[in-house]
Design a protein around this motif. Structure first.
Motif, PDB file in Angstrom:
ATOM      1  N   VAL A  96       5.090  -1.523  -0.097  1.00 46.41           N
ATOM      2  CA  VAL A  96       4.340  -2.588  -0.358  1.00 46.41           C
ATOM      3  C   VAL A  96       3.178  -2.841   0.968  1.00 46.41           C
ATOM      4  O   VAL A  96       2.066  -3.369   0.806  1.00 46.41           O
ATOM      5  CB  VAL A  96       4.541  -3.999  -1.044  1.00 46.41           C
ATOM      6  N   SER A  97       3.866  -2.705   2.207  1.00 45.01           N
ATOM      7  CA  SER A  97       3.078  -2.883   3.469  1.00 45.01           C
ATOM      8  C   SER A  97       1.931  -1.622   3.426  1.00 45.01           C
ATOM      9  O   SER A  97       1.130  -2.120   4.470  1.00 45.01           O
ATOM     10  CB  SER A  97       4.250  -2.435   4.420  1.00 45.01           C
ATOM     11  N   ARG A  98       1.871  -0.758   2.678  1.00 47.63           N
ATOM     12  CA  ARG A  98       0.724   0.140   2.682  1.00 47.63           C
ATOM     13  C   ARG A  98      -0.411  -0.291   2.076  1.00 47.63           C
ATOM     14  O   ARG A  98      -1.453   0.086   1.955  1.00 47.63           O
ATOM     15  CB  ARG A  98       1.155   1.480   1.825  1.00 47.63           C
ATOM     16  N   ASP A  99       0.044  -1.459   1.113  1.00 49.27           N
ATOM     17  CA  ASP A  99      -1.288  -2.028   0.257  1.00 49.27           C
ATOM     18  C   ASP A  99      -2.213  -2.696   1.364  1.00 49.27           C
ATOM     19  O   ASP A  99      -2.095  -3.391   2.280  1.00 49.27           O
ATOM     20  CB  ASP A  99      -0.669  -3.254  -0.584  1.00 49.27           C
ATOM     21  N   ARG A 169      -1.276   0.316  10.486  1.00 49.51           N
ATOM     22  CA  ARG A 169      -2.487   0.956  11.059  1.00 49.51           C
ATOM     23  C   ARG A 169      -2.129   2.525  10.983  1.00 49.51           C
ATOM     24  O   ARG A 169      -3.214   3.245  11.660  1.00 49.51           O
ATOM     25  CB  ARG A 169      -2.031   0.453  12.693  1.00 49.51           C
ATOM     26  N   SER A 170      -1.217   3.220  10.423  1.00 47.72           N
ATOM     27  CA  SER A 170      -1.140   4.611  10.234  1.00 47.72           C
ATOM     28  C   SER A 170      -2.244   5.044   9.206  1.00 47.72           C
ATOM     29  O   SER A 170      -2.316   4.356   8.171  1.00 47.72           O
ATOM     30  CB  SER A 170       0.171   4.998   9.820  1.00 47.72           C
ATOM     31  N   ASP A 174       1.864  11.162   5.323  1.00 50.85           N
ATOM     32  CA  ASP A 174       3.281  11.251   5.371  1.00 50.85           C
ATOM     33  C   ASP A 174       4.265  10.391   6.155  1.00 50.85           C
ATOM     34  O   ASP A 174       5.520  10.627   6.259  1.00 50.85           O
ATOM     35  CB  ASP A 174       3.591  12.831   6.135  1.00 50.85           C
ATOM     36  N   ASP A 175       3.649   9.182   6.710  1.00 53.91           N
ATOM     37  CA  ASP A 175       4.344   8.192   7.296  1.00 53.91           C
ATOM     38  C   ASP A 175       5.138   7.424   6.518  1.00 53.91           C
ATOM     39  O   ASP A 175       6.372   7.172   7.071  1.00 53.91           O
ATOM     40  CB  ASP A 175       3.440   7.411   8.580  1.00 53.91           C
ATOM     41  N   LEU A 176       4.651   7.352   5.495  1.00 50.15           N
ATOM     42  CA  LEU A 176       5.632   6.286   4.545  1.00 50.15           C
ATOM     43  C   LEU A 176       6.985   6.957   4.262  1.00 50.15           C
ATOM     44  O   LEU A 176       7.746   6.523   4.427  1.00 50.15           O
ATOM     45  CB  LEU A 176       5.024   5.741   3.216  1.00 50.15           C
ATOM     46  N   PRO A 177       6.841   8.360   3.699  1.00 47.61           N
ATOM     47  CA  PRO A 177       8.065   9.019   3.357  1.00 47.61           C
ATOM     48  C   PRO A 177       9.024   9.256   4.522  1.00 47.61           C
ATOM     49  O   PRO A 177      10.249   9.133   4.583  1.00 47.61           O
ATOM     50  CB  PRO A 177       7.605  10.437   2.710  1.00 47.61           C
ATOM     51  N   ALA A 178       8.518   9.406   5.750  1.00 48.56           N
ATOM     52  CA  ALA A 178       9.204   9.626   7.084  1.00 48.56           C
ATOM     53  C   ALA A 178       9.875   8.211   7.415  1.00 48.56           C
ATOM     54  O   ALA A 178      11.049   8.241   7.692  1.00 48.56           O
ATOM     55  CB  ALA A 178       8.193  10.117   8.084  1.00 48.56           C
TER      56      ALA A 178
END
Length: 194
Positions: A96-99, A169-170, A174-178
């Protein structure tokens, strides 16, 4: 429409429109004139409900934090096993932080506008309490090694908040799966290995 209902509708309109504007443009770029214009009310109406733009923003942050907490709880509640609930809730928080709205309002502008201590207190009142309860349940059940709950909850919460701020900030998908994989390894290390 009676006065009480009209006041409620005015407040709701102010919060809704402010939230939209804050999410789209950021707190600093939004003026009170833009908010009242979008809500179709006067500045006097805004000041009747909120003492300042910051007070209105505080309510918006609370609303976003509550919704994030509900999404995390919903993900956790899909499991019966307390361990799976913890893992699912932690993963949901990172997802959810990617929203973009959550990023801008809760993770970027929230700490900057409200100050770290106020933002942290709000986080504590919403999601950190649930994390502490979940870890306490797992420790009591022997799933997580016996240890003081508060320091563990603070460390895990801090790690997830920092990861969420980094993800906000990314620009690399691929950062979320990592981060999720790193979180899984970190959580797995908490299991009682006896």
């Amino acid at each position: 429409m009676d006065r009480a209902r009209q006041r409620l509708e005015t407040r709701r309109a102010l919060v809704t429109e402010a939230r939209t504007l804050f999410a789209r443009h950021g707190y600093a770029a939004v003026s009170l004139a833009q908010i009242v214009g979008a809500a179709a009310v006067t500045k006097g109406a805004l000041y009747h409900h909120f003492e300042s733009k910051a007070a209105l923003f505080h309510v918006v942050v609370e609303q976003v934090q509550q919704e994030v907490g509900e999404r995390v709880a919903a993900a956790a509640d899909t499991y019966d096993d307390p361990w799976e609930q913890l893992v699912a809730g932690c993963r949901a928080f990172l997802a959810v932080s990617r929203d973009p709205e959550v990023q801008r309002i809760m993770l970027v502008d929230g700490p900057a506008v409200l100050g770290w201590n106020e933002w942290r207190a709000m986080d504590e009142a919403s999601s950190a309490r649930h994390l502490t309860e979940a870890l306490g349940t797992l420790i009591e059940a022997g799933v997580v090694a016996r240890q003081p709950v508060e320091p563990l909850a603070r460390l895990l919460s801090g790690a997830m908040n920092e990861a969420a701020l980094w993800l906000a900030r990314s620009t690399d998908p691929d950062d979320l799966p990592a981060v999720t994989e790193a979180l899984s390894r970190m959580l797995e290390s908490l299991r009682d290995q006896r």
